[in-house]
Scaffold this motif. Sequence first.
Motif, PDB file in Angstrom:
ATOM      1  N   PHE A 225      62.771 -25.200 -80.473  1.00 34.19           N
ATOM      2  CA  PHE A 225      63.543 -24.024 -80.052  1.00 34.19           C
ATOM      3  C   PHE A 225      64.694 -24.359 -81.747  1.00 34.19           C
ATOM      4  N   ASP A 226      64.863 -23.700 -83.056  1.00 37.85           N
ATOM      5  CA  ASP A 226      66.037 -24.808 -83.580  1.00 37.85           C
ATOM      6  C   ASP A 226      67.602 -24.642 -83.792  1.00 37.85           C
ATOM      7  N   THR A 227      68.038 -23.452 -82.762  1.00 38.68           N
ATOM      8  CA  THR A 227      69.600 -23.587 -82.425  1.00 38.68           C
ATOM      9  C   THR A 227      70.584 -25.086 -81.413  1.00 38.68           C
ATOM     10  N   ARG A 228      70.465 -25.321 -82.043  1.00 40.07           N
ATOM     11  CA  ARG A 228      71.256 -26.566 -81.635  1.00 40.07           C
ATOM     12  C   ARG A 228      72.270 -26.457 -80.791  1.00 40.07           C
ATOM     13  N   TYR A 229      72.243 -27.042 -79.823  1.00 39.37           N
ATOM     14  CA  TYR A 229      72.810 -27.196 -78.375  1.00 39.37           C
ATOM     15  C   TYR A 229      74.470 -27.756 -78.628  1.00 39.37           C
ATOM     16  N   GLN A 230      73.984 -28.765 -79.377  1.00 37.69           N
ATOM     17  CA  GLN A 230      75.483 -29.977 -79.592  1.00 37.69           C
ATOM     18  C   GLN A 230      75.642 -30.259 -80.722  1.00 37.69           C
ATOM     19  N   ASN A 231      76.598 -30.840 -81.399  1.00 35.53           N
ATOM     20  CA  ASN A 231      76.284 -32.184 -82.511  1.00 35.53           C
ATOM     21  C   ASN A 231      76.852 -33.442 -81.867  1.00 35.53           C
ATOM     22  N   GLY A 232      75.883 -34.233 -82.591  1.00 39.38           N
ATOM     23  CA  GLY A 232      76.677 -35.651 -82.301  1.00 39.38           C
ATOM     24  C   GLY A 232      74.957 -36.285 -80.738  1.00 39.38           C
ATOM     25  N   ASN A 233      75.053 -37.338 -80.902  1.00 38.76           N
ATOM     26  CA  ASN A 233      74.382 -38.189 -79.910  1.00 38.76           C
ATOM     27  C   ASN A 233      74.798 -38.640 -78.673  1.00 38.76           C
ATOM     28  N   ASN A 234      75.911 -38.226 -77.670  1.00 43.36           N
ATOM     29  CA  ASN A 234      76.212 -39.106 -76.892  1.00 43.36           C
ATOM     30  C   ASN A 234      75.919 -38.083 -75.746  1.00 43.36           C
ATOM     31  N   ALA A 235      75.200 -39.523 -74.739  1.00 43.79           N
ATOM     32  CA  ALA A 235      74.557 -38.920 -73.461  1.00 43.79           C
ATOM     33  C   ALA A 235      76.229 -38.714 -72.488  1.00 43.79           C
ATOM     34  N   ILE A 236      75.930 -37.747 -71.691  1.00 44.28           N
ATOM     35  CA  ILE A 236      77.539 -38.009 -70.454  1.00 44.28           C
ATOM     36  C   ILE A 236      76.673 -39.498 -69.871  1.00 44.28           C
ATOM     37  N   PRO A 237      78.242 -39.947 -69.812  1.00 43.54           N
ATOM     38  CA  PRO A 237      77.884 -40.873 -68.658  1.00 43.54           C
ATOM     39  C   PRO A 237      77.617 -40.775 -67.103  1.00 43.54           C
ATOM     40  N   GLY A 238      77.011 -41.747 -66.460  1.00 42.83           N
ATOM     41  CA  GLY A 238      76.654 -42.226 -65.598  1.00 42.83           C
ATOM     42  C   GLY A 238      74.685 -40.990 -65.606  1.00 42.83           C
ATOM     43  N   GLN A 239      74.835 -41.277 -63.962  1.00 47.72           N
ATOM     44  CA  GLN A 239      73.157 -40.423 -63.489  1.00 47.72           C
ATOM     45  C   GLN A 239      73.686 -39.894 -62.239  1.00 47.72           C
ATOM     46  N   GLY A 240      72.388 -39.465 -61.907  1.00 49.21           N
ATOM     47  CA  GLY A 240      72.097 -38.662 -61.145  1.00 49.21           C
ATOM     48  C   GLY A 240      72.115 -38.764 -59.279  1.00 49.21           C
ATOM     49  N   ALA A 241      73.005 -37.914 -58.463  1.00 45.78           N
ATOM     50  CA  ALA A 241      73.075 -38.855 -57.701  1.00 45.78           C
ATOM     51  C   ALA A 241      71.785 -39.033 -56.363  1.00 45.78           C
ATOM     52  N   LEU A 242      71.108 -38.709 -57.205  1.00 45.49           N
ATOM     53  CA  LEU A 242      69.257 -38.573 -56.278  1.00 45.49           C
ATOM     54  C   LEU A 242      68.960 -39.492 -56.917  1.00 45.49           C
ATOM     55  N   PRO A 243      69.017 -40.352 -57.938  1.00 45.50           N
ATOM     56  CA  PRO A 243      68.038 -41.396 -58.992  1.00 45.50           C
ATOM     57  C   PRO A 243      66.210 -41.755 -57.709  1.00 45.50           C
ATOM     58  N   GLY A 244      66.370 -41.454 -56.787  1.00 44.95           N
ATOM     59  CA  GLY A 244      65.246 -41.143 -56.404  1.00 44.95           C
ATOM     60  C   GLY A 244      63.879 -40.179 -56.490  1.00 44.95           C
ATOM     61  N   THR A 245      64.750 -38.888 -56.722  1.00 42.50           N
ATOM     62  CA  THR A 245      64.104 -37.857 -57.346  1.00 42.50           C
ATOM     63  C   THR A 245      63.685 -37.932 -59.023  1.00 42.50           C
ATOM     64  N   SER A 246      64.067 -38.866 -59.655  1.00 41.56           N
ATOM     65  CA  SER A 246      63.909 -39.027 -61.106  1.00 41.56           C
ATOM     66  C   SER A 246      62.169 -39.494 -61.444  1.00 41.56           C
ATOM     67  N   GLY A 247      62.193 -39.095 -62.723  1.00 39.15           N
ATOM     68  CA  GLY A 247      60.876 -39.082 -63.311  1.00 39.15           C
ATOM     69  C   GLY A 247      60.560 -38.108 -64.539  1.00 39.15           C
ATOM     70  N   GLY A 248      59.684 -38.060 -65.313  1.00 39.74           N
ATOM     71  CA  GLY A 248      59.217 -37.713 -66.766  1.00 39.74           C
ATOM     72  C   GLY A 248      58.829 -36.410 -66.075  1.00 39.74           C
ATOM     73  N   PHE A 249      58.386 -35.363 -66.772  1.00 41.93           N
ATOM     74  CA  PHE A 249      57.908 -33.718 -67.052  1.00 41.93           C
ATOM     75  C   PHE A 249      56.087 -34.195 -67.420  1.00 41.93           C
ATOM     76  N   GLY A 250      55.704 -34.947 -67.960  1.00 46.46           N
ATOM     77  CA  GLY A 250      54.518 -34.943 -68.497  1.00 46.46           C
ATOM     78  C   GLY A 250      54.212 -34.399 -70.067  1.00 46.46           C
ATOM     79  N   ALA A 251      53.501 -32.956 -69.572  1.00 46.14           N
ATOM     80  CA  ALA A 251      53.526 -32.812 -70.020  1.00 46.14           C
ATOM     81  C   ALA A 251      53.870 -31.007 -70.869  1.00 46.14           C
ATOM     82  N   LEU A 252      55.197 -31.222 -70.390  1.00 46.47           N
ATOM     83  CA  LEU A 252      56.345 -30.200 -70.214  1.00 46.47           C
ATOM     84  C   LEU A 252      57.766 -31.082 -70.661  1.00 46.47           C
ATOM     85  N   ASP A 253      57.024 -32.727 -71.858  1.00 43.53           N
ATOM     86  CA  ASP A 253      58.131 -32.923 -72.206  1.00 43.53           C
ATOM     87  C   ASP A 253      58.237 -32.472 -74.128  1.00 43.53           C
ATOM     88  N   GLY A 254      59.763 -32.160 -73.412  1.00 41.31           N
ATOM     89  CA  GLY A 254      60.014 -31.272 -75.096  1.00 41.31           C
ATOM     90  C   GLY A 254      59.908 -30.130 -74.235  1.00 41.31           C
TER      91      GLY A 254
END
Length: 564
Positions: A225-254
């Motif tokens: 999808f070629d439409t840009r969402y935003q300029n820059g590479n600054n991440a939103i500070p902090g993390q999710g409130a439930l880090p135990g649910t984090s993980g990779g998306f495997g084949a769905l990455d990207g």
Amino acid sequence: MGIEDMNVGKSKRARVALSAFAIGALGAGVVVAAPWSTPSTSTEASIELVSTATCYDMVSIAIGGRGDTPREGVKWLTTPEGERLPAAMSGDYSSDWIDQAVRAPNNGNVVPDSYAAVYVEYPADLASYENAVQTGVTNSQTIMRTISASCPKTRFAIVGYSEGADVARRTAMEVGNQVASADGTYGIVDPNQVVGVVIFADAGRVAGEGPFPGAENPFSNPDGFDTRYQNGNNAIPGQGALPGTSGGFGALDGRVASFCSDGDLTCALPANTSLIHLAANVGRQVNADALQNENLNPATGADLALALGRIAVNAFNDIASQPNWMQSDETFLDVLIKVSEPGYKPGTVTTPVSAKVDGEQEPIETGQMVDMVYLPQKIFKEITGFISSNQNTIPVVMNDPYGLTLAPGSGHHFDYWRDADAANGKPLTSVQYAAAWLTQLAEQANRGEPVKTKEVQEKAGRAAVETIVAPVTTSATTTPKATATTPATPATPSPIVTTTVPVVPAPVTTAETPAPAVVATTPECTIPVEGETPVEGAPPVCVTATETAAESVIPMTTEVVPAP
């Protein structure tokens, strides 16, 4: 009725409940987990059925937030055999929140009846958060599996907000990390059928992560999808409130868009807020709905005490199972957070117990004496660890976390519908961007365009490379052979042969040798195959030693090698 229409009394009760939790180091995260949203249902009293036998090119699986789910009275989706499924078509159920994203492809942008969205039914409450979310995951997978069985070419998008964002993340992670069976099939659906995942307020977001995890441009756009969402590479500070649910998306990455707004504590909880993290985990194991609405009373207090007692027992058992725990850097608070994760599996206690010998107690073992020596150092680590891991806890609690995140009209949990900032390179809101992406995916599905996965792109790249380097591999084209009845001069001379050097298979240095004579043997060195274009600097493609030499020459030379 949306969040903005909540009455003041309910907001006050929520604040009181939160304050009680915060004072006891058990708050913030419980109320922050998801917002209220009153669902809209069909006005028809009777239940009507819509079968999955109707196939679409693409279907969005939509999961709303707290309270935003189909209820009895809607037209339920069914299997072709008439079995009721836990979902309703978006035309029969509407959400004040994610309709703007999942209904966008049907707003005159795609061919009619080629796209549909279905809303997943699940508890969508905090009476038992983990049970609600896991039910949503199971129902989402059931719907996708059933639709795919009837319509194997249908593509899917998964879209979730707030509590539904947790459902969407876990569903996508399980789909993307599947392993195909021996016959090449998958337990849920083929990951290549899931072309997009949209998560608003991702409680499993990793610190420093961009909006498009796994994409080539994780801060700009999902792959394809070629439409840009935003300029820059600054991440939103902090993390999710439930880090135990984090993980990779495997084949769905990207193919994932995970949107988070600065100040939304569900996905941007500041670092070093361990007590809030613990509170959020406790909130996932109690009836937070009752606690919010009724405050502490005998029933809610007993529920809370039971959860805390269970966590404490697991913590002590976990420590007992580690003989060297006193020497480790793990603090008691770390253990509490670990065992308070709903998915925690208690381990077996492995610490040896002193045995009696002839009725007498065995002396204290050396290891236990060492533990006593480490006690002062361990206490010091506990104190410093508690302070360092909670540097931001008090500021967050004192800054009205409920108002910061969920206040009607101003809470950052609702920024996704108003976060456009064209002056700073963000022309669309997060919801508008998701709508545009889903629309393109639906259009591609309708046209039957290949799914633009990394695997497909890499395969196309390999094919392109193979096409470029094909001349350096042996060609299957048959090379013409000289005979006694045909002239040796080629019908089409090689473009690299100069006009001053005749190209013939027979020797040209001896006048007695007639030109049409058949050569019994071929030169030991090989000769390029006719019609192949050698790559500069690479050896030519050659014929086998049993064939008569072809009428072409090695690039960059005018020498004709005579036959022996």
